[in-house]
Design an enzyme around this catalytic site. Sequence first.
Site, PDB file in Angstrom:
ATOM      1  CB  SER A  21      -0.892   0.012   1.250  1.00 63.83           C
ATOM      2  OG  SER A  21      -1.530   1.269   1.409  1.00 63.83           O
ATOM      3  CE1 TYR A  27      -4.610  -2.831   4.631  1.00 61.38           C
ATOM      4  CE2 TYR A  27      -4.013  -0.553   4.146  1.00 61.38           C
ATOM      5  CZ  TYR A  27      -4.314  -1.823   3.712  1.00 61.38           C
ATOM      6  OH  TYR A  27      -4.329  -2.103   2.366  1.00 61.38           O
TER       7      TYR A  27
END
Length: 258
Positions: free
Chosen positions: A145, A165
Site C-alpha cells: 500500500s 493497517y
Amino acid sequence: MPEPMPLQGKIALVTGASRGIGRATAVALSEAGAHVLIHYGRSAREAESLVAEIKAKGGRADAVSADLATPDGPASLAQQVRSLASDRLDVLVLNAGVSKAARIPDYTAEDLDLLFATNVRGPFLLVQQLLPILGDGSNVTVITSIGARSVVGQPGVDNPSILAYASTKGALETLVRNWAAILGPGGIRVNAVAPGVIDTDMSNFTKTEAGREIALGMQALKRIGKPEDVADVVAFLASDGARWITGASIPVDGGTKL
C-alpha cells in the site's frame, strides 16, 4: 495472429481473489494464459463465480479455501495448492488482507492481532509452506500500500487513521526485500506492488464525494484507480518481461503525493 500468452502453461495462486484487486489480478493472469488458483476465505459464491467466468472464456481455474488469519490456515492452503500444482508453482500473488480505520485510543489488542495475523503472519507462513514448490523462474508479488511509505488521511489524535493497517504493509515491504535477497540465488523473484486509492468494496474512501475529492487532490492523474490498474502491473511482474526486477516496490497510485 492470436496475441501471445506470456503465462501459457504456468500455474498461479492469488490469495483473496474473490473480489477487488485479487479478482482483477486472477482475471489478468488467466488472460495471460495461467491456470489460476482462486483463494478465498469466506466468499465461496464469489470465488466459484469467478472460476466459472474464467472457464467460460476458455481459461483454467480452481477455487481453494483457507482462513489465513489462523495459525494453521497457510499450511492448509499450501496442501491444497500442492495437490493441484503438483511440484511447481510459478506465480504467487499475496493479496489477501484486512483493513481498519480508527482513532488511536479506539484500537484494541484484538484489532492489532487480526491485522497482523492476516496481513503479515499469513503471507510469511504461506511463503514458508510453499517454498518446496517455488523454483527457478517462480515469482512472488505482494500487494502492499501507499500507506507503507506515506501518511494517508488527515493526521490528528481525534481523526480516524489506518496507521495499524499501514504498519502491516510496511512489514510486508520489509519481508519483500528479505525474501528477494534470500530466494534470489534460487532464481525466485519477489516484488511488491503498492496501490494508492483504488475503487474496491474494501475502500470506504472512494464511496463518498469528500473521499474522492481528497484522493484526486493527492494524485497527479485525475481519476480514481481501478482494480485492473493494479492487476495489469502484477501480470507484468509475473511475466518474463520483468525477469530483471526483484526486491522492488512499485507504486501504482496515479502519482500520489509527488
